[in-house]
Design an enzyme around this catalytic site. Structure first.
Site, PDB file in Angstrom:
ATOM      1  N   ASP A  13       0.805  -1.225   0.000  1.00  0.00           N
ATOM      2  CA  ASP A  13       0.000   0.000   0.000  1.00  0.00           C
ATOM      3  C   ASP A  13       0.838   1.275   0.000  1.00  0.00           C
ATOM      4  OD1 ASP A  13      -2.248  -1.653   0.110  1.00  0.00           O
ATOM      5  OD2 ASP A  13      -2.240  -1.651   2.309  1.00  0.00           O
ATOM      6  N   LYS A  16       1.738   2.119  -5.094  1.00  0.00           N
ATOM      7  CA  LYS A  16       2.209   1.543  -6.373  1.00  0.00           C
ATOM      8  C   LYS A  16       1.260   1.909  -7.506  1.00  0.00           C
ATOM      9  CE  LYS A  16       2.188  -2.466  -4.313  1.00  0.00           C
ATOM     10  NZ  LYS A  16       2.097  -2.091  -2.888  1.00  0.00           N
ATOM     11  N   GLY A  40      -4.665  -4.159  -3.821  1.00  0.00           N
ATOM     12  CA  GLY A  40      -5.637  -3.129  -4.167  1.00  0.00           C
ATOM     13  C   GLY A  40      -4.835  -1.904  -4.522  1.00  0.00           C
ATOM     14  N   HIS A  41      -4.794  -1.571  -5.802  1.00  0.00           N
ATOM     15  CA  HIS A  41      -3.978  -0.444  -6.263  1.00  0.00           C
ATOM     16  C   HIS A  41      -4.914   0.679  -6.700  1.00  0.00           C
ATOM     17  CE1 HIS A  41      -0.391  -3.354  -7.170  1.00  0.00           C
ATOM     18  NE2 HIS A  41      -0.787  -3.372  -5.917  1.00  0.00           N
ATOM     19  N   GLN A 224       1.926  -6.156  -3.195  1.00  0.00           N
ATOM     20  CA  GLN A 224       2.377  -6.330  -1.813  1.00  0.00           C
ATOM     21  C   GLN A 224       3.666  -5.517  -1.594  1.00  0.00           C
ATOM     22  OE1 GLN A 224       1.270  -9.471  -3.589  1.00  0.00           O
ATOM     23  NE2 GLN A 224      -0.630  -8.565  -2.888  1.00  0.00           N
TER      24      GLN A 224
END
Ligand code: GDP
Ligand code: IMO
Ligand code: MG
Length: 427
Positions: A13, A16, A40-41, A224
């Protein structure tokens, strides 16, 4: 050769999505090389926010092609809904998104087992996973009984493989008090998803190598972060895939000789979701303020993220295991308004003080901090280091000196333009 790896240098988080989307303006191909819908980007464009979990963060750039490579684990239901959501916003998917025939499929028993195990784990044994089936799917891959995306071309073969996997997992599911899903049902639900995905399936290693040979600009997008890596993270409180630069090559199907630059992302502070050691964690009002201002809630699970000061020994460790060439420093704006800002510069351990990260003894190591004056000016309009208030500038320069890696980007807001671009990623 213009092939850049962008990966998380902390516990995920780090931003990215924002940085890959930004760099993707100049990229021909963006390749996700690891993980699955545990990621979750977040992409913020104008007043719209889009969160991608499986699809690479280059997808919003119309001329950029995207690859989901063989290091990934793909939940077909999540992928098909992500595709539909992007199509509904007018983005073209067919001909632009390619999914590796050798990426592994997350099937309904994987999240089921993940959830049952997390529910049954006693204090200290719980990992705090995203319950998306990541661990059990990579277990099937390592046990050589996985079902791969390319298998969707032959549903009779999928049936055989699902039967085999269910035979192995049924005792585990029953033991955990769960109900074993029926293969017929799994296959029936999978069929329409397979039909949507078939045109996207490819040998993506060939696409990536072809792009490189043609002199195109390729971004390898991590998921990650280094401290969640299966080999180099805070094991066992890690994910089940390789999140480091070495994993990018294996996961994308190209050789390490093809990599031009490795950029590691870090927030100006630190967060972690899930269980496991986090020595610089702040459990006080400052930690809460960082969570509120930084909107530190999981983009997949909405869990509150744990917050704390930046950990420089951990970042030097990430610089080493990834061979970082550059740093992207994000969320500097979130620290605005604090009277002081601290950074962990070393650790006190039973063996004495060290500048290294005591990765196997983090739970008992005591961080040593250096504190800096805070700043109160809004940073959102800054576009160059000289635009930052003196205190923020001093903090950024200190981080750069301590990590011993040049800073390529400073991010001062979620939007694309809220960025200080200090170095062109593909230069
Ligand atoms: P990722 O998983 O590494 O892509 O990061 P996430 O998207 O899960 O979390 C990062 C969050 O911070 C997202 O909500 C981003 O929109 C936001 N973000 C990224 N960079 C910045 C920044 O510089 N400042 C602020 N305030 N938010 C940012
Ligand atoms: P992005 O790509 C933050 C964490 C989970 C848990 C551990 C194992 O958005 O940075 P898993 O479901 O992978 O078996 O969970 O890893 N985790 C993440 N934390 N960001 C992520 O992805 C994460 N992906 C997994 O919270 O602690
Ligand atoms: Mg995320």
């Amino acid at each position: 050769m213009s092939n850049v790896i962008i990966l998380g240098a902390q516990w995920g988080d780090e931003g990215k999505g924002k940085v890959v989307d930004l760099y993707a303006e100049a990229a021909d191909l963006v390749v996700r090389f690891a993980g699955g819908p545990n990621a979750g980007h977040t992409l913020v464009v104008g007043d719209q926010t889009i969160i991608v979990r499986l699809i690479p963060s280059g997808i919003l750039r119309a001329r950029t092609r995207c690859v989901m490579a063989q290091g990934m684990v793909v939940d077909p239901g999540v992928l098909v809904s992500e595709i539909a959501a992007l199509e509904a916003r007018g983005h073209t998917i067919d001909g632009r998104l390619f999914v590796s025939d050798r990426a592994h499929l997350i099937l309904p028993y994987h999240p089921l087992i993940d959830g049952l195990r997390e529910g049954a784990a006693g204090e200290g044994a719980k990992i705090g996973t995203t319950k998306r089936g990541i661990g059990p799917c990579y277990e099937d891959k390592a046990a050589r009984r996985g079902v791969r995306v390319g298998d969707l071309r032959d549903m009779a073969r999928v049936r055989t493989l699902v039967d085999r996997a269910l035979a192995a997992w049924s005792p585990v599911i029953r033991d955990l008090g769960g109900e074993v899903p029926e293969a017929d049902r799994i296959l029936a639900d999978l069929a329409p998803l397979a039909a949507r995905l078939l045109p996207l399936i490819a040998d993506t290693s060939v696409i990536v190598e072809g792009s490189l040979k043609a002199g195109q600009k390729v971004l390898l997008e991590g998921a990650q972060g280094t401290l969640l890596d299966i080999d180099h993270g805070t094991y066992p409180f890690v994910t089940s895939s390789s999140a480091v630069a070495g994993g990018a090559c294996a996961g994308a199907g190209i050789g390490p000789t093809r990599i031009r630059r490795v950029v590691g992302l870090t927030k100006a502070y630190c967060t972690r979701v899930g269980e496991g050691p986090f020595p610089t964690e702040l459990t006080d009002a400052v930690g809460e303020r960082i969570r509120a201002v930084g909107q530190e809630f999981g983009s997949v699970t909405r869990r509150p993220r744990r917050t704390g000061w930046i950990d420089l020994p951990a970042l030097r460790y990430a610089a080493r295991v990834n061979g970082l060439d550059g740093i992207a420093l994000t969320k500097l704006d979130v620290l605005t308004g604090l009277d002081h800002v601290s950074a962990c510069v070393a650790y006190d351990t039973p063996a004495g003080r060290t500048r290294d990260l005591p990765i196997v003894a983090l739970a008992t190591a005591r961080p040593v901090y250096q504190s800096f004056a805070g700043w109160s000016e809004d940073l959102a309009a800054a576009r160059a280091i000289a635009d930052l208030p003196a205190a923020a500038r001093a903090y950024v320069r200190f981080l750069e000196e301590q990590i011993e890696v040049p800073i390529d980007i400073v991010s001062v807001g979620a939007r694309r333009d809220e960025t200080l671009l200090l170095r062109d990623a593909f230069a």
